[in-house]
Design a protein around this motif. Structure first.
Motif, PDB file in Angstrom:
ATOM      1  N   ALA D 258       7.089 129.688  37.351  1.00 17.66           N
ATOM      2  CA  ALA D 258       8.361 129.588  37.302  1.00 17.66           C
ATOM      3  C   ALA D 258       8.675 130.534  36.218  1.00 17.66           C
ATOM      4  O   ALA D 258       8.912 129.977  35.056  1.00 17.66           O
ATOM      5  CB  ALA D 258       8.861 128.166  37.112  1.00 17.66           C
ATOM      6  N   ILE D 259       8.752 131.931  36.226  1.00 15.53           N
ATOM      7  CA  ILE D 259       9.230 132.793  35.324  1.00 15.53           C
ATOM      8  C   ILE D 259      10.275 132.326  34.496  1.00 15.53           C
ATOM      9  O   ILE D 259      11.553 131.870  35.179  1.00 15.53           O
ATOM     10  CB  ILE D 259       9.200 134.061  35.820  1.00 15.53           C
ATOM     11  CG1 ILE D 259       7.925 134.632  36.524  1.00 15.53           C
ATOM     12  CG2 ILE D 259       9.747 135.169  34.830  1.00 15.53           C
ATOM     13  CD1 ILE D 259       8.225 136.033  37.346  1.00 15.53           C
ATOM     14  N   GLY D 260      10.452 132.162  33.114  1.00 16.96           N
ATOM     15  CA  GLY D 260      11.432 132.089  32.363  1.00 16.96           C
ATOM     16  C   GLY D 260      11.013 130.539  31.839  1.00 16.96           C
ATOM     17  O   GLY D 260      11.739 130.314  30.735  1.00 16.96           O
ATOM     18  N   HIS D 261      10.256 129.769  32.373  1.00 19.37           N
ATOM     19  CA  HIS D 261      10.308 128.468  31.955  1.00 19.37           C
ATOM     20  C   HIS D 261       9.089 128.552  30.937  1.00 19.37           C
ATOM     21  O   HIS D 261       8.133 129.062  31.265  1.00 19.37           O
ATOM     22  CB  HIS D 261       9.869 127.364  32.886  1.00 19.37           C
ATOM     23  CG  HIS D 261      10.986 127.068  33.676  1.00 19.37           C
ATOM     24  ND1 HIS D 261      11.857 126.114  33.320  1.00 19.37           N
ATOM     25  CD2 HIS D 261      11.426 127.482  35.071  1.00 19.37           C
ATOM     26  CE1 HIS D 261      12.772 125.931  34.205  1.00 19.37           C
ATOM     27  NE2 HIS D 261      12.578 126.804  35.247  1.00 19.37           N
ATOM     28  N   LYS D 262       9.419 128.357  29.746  1.00 23.33           N
ATOM     29  CA  LYS D 262       8.388 128.498  28.715  1.00 23.33           C
ATOM     30  C   LYS D 262       7.114 127.313  28.731  1.00 23.33           C
ATOM     31  O   LYS D 262       6.079 127.445  29.274  1.00 23.33           O
ATOM     32  CB  LYS D 262       8.793 128.701  27.377  1.00 23.33           C
ATOM     33  CG  LYS D 262       9.252 130.110  26.970  1.00 23.33           C
ATOM     34  CD  LYS D 262      10.727 130.067  27.288  1.00 23.33           C
ATOM     35  CE  LYS D 262      11.246 131.715  27.269  1.00 23.33           C
ATOM     36  NZ  LYS D 262      12.345 131.643  27.975  1.00 23.33           N
TER      37      LYS D 262
END
Lengths: 391, 391, 391, 391
Positions: D258-262
């Motif tokens: 989930a790109i953007g979730h660090k």
């Protein structure tokens, strides 16, 4: 020359219904549409009385049957240009199909009908009579929903891998139906609400938002429907794990027992190149996350083309009537955009011209049918302990 | 019996003006008001042409003089019930005072006039002719603004010690006036805008929000007006440190060069018992901080009395037409609430009954005058290197 | 070969002081520094007792005089490598100047001294004795503070037009000094705190953050100091309007009566090309707003070069010991970064090598002096009703 | 008398491992624990070399076998008081069980072991040898995690109906394992990682957070494990629908695409009387929503008893070493709290006193076993197309 305003006839809306208010505000919003008549209540006497006392003048009919009959006799320009159906779920099908057969365009609340069979009949009628038909999936009317659809369907965040589309509310966490709430009373009654309370009422919105934003369909479903509040027959909590038409996966879920969530529809799309996220309670914003980039928060009316992520932007997206950024649009603005787009199709219909009604600007009767199929599949899966079920 | 809708005549609004759009949407919103005529442009020919092509039918006048003259001759019920003035600042005074003298209620954009002298004349005329008069301070129309006013003025957060009221925008950070922006062009011109660009255009909103929410007045001002963008005559950045009528202090500030701020009006009130904060870009929320308590975030339409902080809530605050929480209201809803409240006073006026117009639901002509006095004091202080100046 | 850990001697820190805790945690953090001795309390007996009972073994001195004397006799490697001064403000100058004269590097809490005269003497001593000297402006230690400094000073957001640097707290909104709070008691006492409570205690942090991030100095000040809580001698609310060395303007402000604000230091820089904003309570984030672009939110440890806004990034900025993004750093991490950078300079000093101490990684004695000059100017301006005063 | 600092021996941590850094910082944090020796690498030569060059002095062993053997010979006070295991998953079991058998307390990274069988053996060994054992579920160490546990388990939000516990990351959205990332390489290898990548690596944290906060267990699982990035053997996306021991339901889910979730671990608990929500990236805050109440946001260190929702608060919760509110704690502080609590049990163990190790302050070996059982059940359900599987 200015165009004459369109005439709208309301079916339902009396007795303190909530949803009639945003509809009539949105109809009046632009000055180009107006409510002229209504069949406000199933009781003919009440229908007439409420019409008499309405906050502005309108013609009160005793029933929608009477309205359809009388209005149909009038010439275009005098008669209603479309009907708005804002009755409980079990009274969607009958007036809708009668309007369609009478050649009257329909703007219908969701879910489309009480069950799948009705929905199929309605689709057949619309195909036969070729009238504009809108299902009131409000949230498609946000500019940011359209912007999201542009971003995802044009491939800007790559292939869709996973979607989390959810609609979270808390207003049925207690036995609200015992507190005199008209809204709650009919919703918990399977005869009026259909086979699913939470799924039908708001799960269909979560599905529609997924389908609209991604352009993908759900092909299979695993569903768990829960009833957390004692004494209820229908679900108040609804969770599905879905397969998408491109092979991706999704959670489509809804709840009415999550205290603190007001009307929390939101979607996150995880693509192979980036993530898009959006929430209807903050409808002016849309966030894009890309690898190696800061989070990008876009605001309605301050979006420009070719900013390093977006390419050229479609003219109709940019031309959409707008107030400047920071002058927030919200619920009524989304509603008004749906009615405004539907108005275009109704005017074309009146003029005997082709009209779109293709689902790109508002949900149409096919979208309504798919919503019913989704609920049907979810109810079947739930009965089979959450096994995969085809849609 | 339903009441007849009120008739509204618009003065200004042609030539692509922005602010006319939210006004006419808000007028039409409830179905109980409608725009029936307009003098759209200073050029009589253009005024007529634009009226012909307006998106819905209206009577086009060549000038506001013609409109006032002709409409005044008609009986109540046919003539306009109020005039809406949406011209640039230097064309507020003349049509406003003419309407007032003709007994026509006025809904006027802010700032009230071009200068303090005009404002005083207008106040005198309103006092003499006793017509309802509204100055369009939009943000008072948010339910949360009224809720804030209730909280602060009823003493729930104690004595007001300090207020930070600010209105931050970024759209004039570059020479927007050279890019063909009609909005920017007249605003940077002292003849059309008045003695202060940033202060007059948006600083007055920050002042009004402070006065409305706290019920306090500003008594003295230290001001610094800056012009950051080269080639401008007027200020694009405006900062005042103020003394309040209760001895408290305040920052009332505004900017148009803060890139990234869209339309960021916000207020924080530090009282001796707690803090209230609010921002118009998130108008559904209001936060209260109390010592030894979690932060309390209130949402429109989910507020209940006696929750451990609030006591009983005024009925008129709770009865205000509402959509449920999470179905967000925003800019148009605030506008509509102002027109809705003004409608009540206009109907009373038409009926020869007393009307309020007391500043509790929308800004009146005295509020408009105080706005002009504030700008006047700020300009004087700035000329004296930011020395204290009485209002 | 591993390096020996540095030895740190603490001056102050007994009696339940808060600030000693983050310091000693930050000293121990990396394993390369350790507290070895302390003069914990002005009362020699208490100083010894507290040292005996300290949570880990350390050598307890009766006084800082004794500590400086005894430690100075020891060879490098055995003696303290630097002294940490965590006493109330009025006990900064004496131990600091004695350490400096004894050749012991100093890490001193802010504000540097009780008054401007002491500050000047201390600067002279540091210049003469050439020892590393750090003033504990914690918030410079955030990675995002350094990142902000890089962005602004390298011109990425254009010329600095306006800065809003503020430090908002609420813990002195009531008479906290009467509740047994050691922290509050000495701070409200001019003899221990200096000429300004709020300005000295936290306003200096707001100034330092502005100077560090922008690389600009304040040249002139208009100040208003308020005492909102009855019975206090010193200010609990502090507002200045400042001229910057490049001609820009700034609000540098602080308060201790804004209930609900915990420790809310924040800065916004409005440049001619964009805006930067940052808050210490969310120290992992930094937002950049550019015209025609979405808001860009950067997170520590997920920043990459040449992303469409940033160019190449300095190696030392990127190399800074890091944990991955989303594993948040916070207050102790900022403290540790200051001590870690100071360690480098102390090791160089021990080795007779040149050391930086140039204000680029932590505040030095000149920064401390400028803080005192700022408070001095603000107090003078306030006495003259907020007139402009040169720094 | 100050207590001697505890000695810690590290197993693993060389070769640029990330997780060793927060551990050693947290060990040193309080001054009451220190790393004294290490077996840093499987290659004895590298292990010695890295130890030589470590940033601070420590004794370097060639292997953990050597470390356990040599240290076991030393008397208490000189030998290690506990071992820290920070190797990849497949090297947890062997050193852990050897330490346990040698009577050395163990602080072990999660997941406990490579498979369920190992986990059971380890539990048996701990039961036999009765040594303190901690599994490094970092996020339990946040004060707000403990506060959440108090709120939910004391019934303040009623019966738990539904929990959404999720851990969302984006760092494996691309083939990170091909870019030289040591972290990614071993994780995608089933031999080193176990039967589930995403579930084992972070899904276990989501489960642990649910169990810790609610005091409930998962009894049955429906699971879907997806591999979205081509070429991987193991899952990079993990979704389970769970039944809880009180009959409630839960989503326990994790993703690494989930790109953007660090590092977005979060939990929401919907109870019959209210909702609690918390996110580890904002670990200072916890939100409670109650019907008819504003949202209540609590901040660490500004919580008081009997505030209208909370009753009396447990002393040990309030006494927990603290820095004031607004001086944010974060990742290292949570780690340090775990080591600090473990230290208490180790000191008791050294003294031959009873120790808790009951899961109330950190995860113990049983928690580690349950994590393995959960992964095992999820993998089985996934193989059966997401059918319900008992734990």
């Amino acid at each position: 020359m200015s165009q004459r305003p369109l005439n709208v006839g309301m079916i339902g809306g009396g007795g303190g219904a909530f949803i009639v208010q945003p509809h009539q505000r949105s109809i009046h919003f632009d000055g180009t549409r107006r409510v002229t008549c209504a069949a406000l209540h199933p009781d003919p006497k009440v229908a007439k009385q409420e019409a008499e006392a309405w906050e502005y003048p309108l013609v009160g009919y005793e029933s929608y049957d009477q309205m359809i009959e009388e209005e149909s006799k009038k010439p275009v320009g005098e008669r209603i240009d479309y009907a708005l159906i804002v009755t409980p779920n079990h009274v969607h099908f009958d007036p809708a199909i009668k309007c369609v057969k009478a050649g009257i365009p329909v703007f219908c609340e969701k879910p489309l009908t009480l069950n799948l069979d009705e929905a199929k009949q309605l689709v057949a009628a619309v195909e036969e009579h070729k009238v504009p038909f809108c299902v009131s999936h409000t949230y498609l009317g946000h500019w940011t929903s359209r912007f999201a659809r542009f971003i995802v369907t044009s491939g800007l965040i790559g292939d869709v891998r996973f979607v989390d589309s959810r609609y979270l509310q808390g207003w049925l966490a207690e036995r609200t139906e015992d507190t005199g709430s008209v809204q709650a009373e009919w919703r918990v009654d399977p005869k009026k609400s259909g086979a699913s309370l939470c799924g039908g009422d708001i799960g269909t919105h979560a599905l529609m938002q997924l389908r609209y934003v991604t352009g993908l369909d759900v092909t299979r479903v695993q569903a768990n429907l829960e009833t957390f509040v004692q004494g209820r027959v229908l679900d108040d909590h609804f969770t599905t794990y879905c397969e998408l038409s491109n092979g991706g996966k999704a959670l489509v879920r809804a709840t009415q027992i999550a205290i603190g969530h007001k009307n929390d529809l939101g979607i996150e799309v995880n693509g192979s190149k980036g993530t898009l996220s959006w929430r209807q309670e903050f409808p002016e914003e849309l966030t894009i996350c890309l690898p190696g980039q800061p989070d990008r928060t876009y605001f309605r009316a301050s979006v420009t083309a070719n900013d390093g992520f977006l390419g050229d932007l479609p003219e109709d997206l940019m031309a959409e009537p707008n107030i400047p950024a920071g002058h927030p649009e919200a619920f009524h603005d989304a509603f008004a955009r749906l009615h405004r787009c539907f108005e275009q199709d109704v005017r074309a219909y009146n003029d005997g011209k082709p009209f779109d009604c293709d689902g790109s600007k508002y949900a149409n009767v096919y979208d309504g049918l798919i919503g019913m199929q989704f609920i049907d599949a979810a109810v079947r899966s739930n009965k089979e302990n959450g096994a995969w079920v085809d849609m």
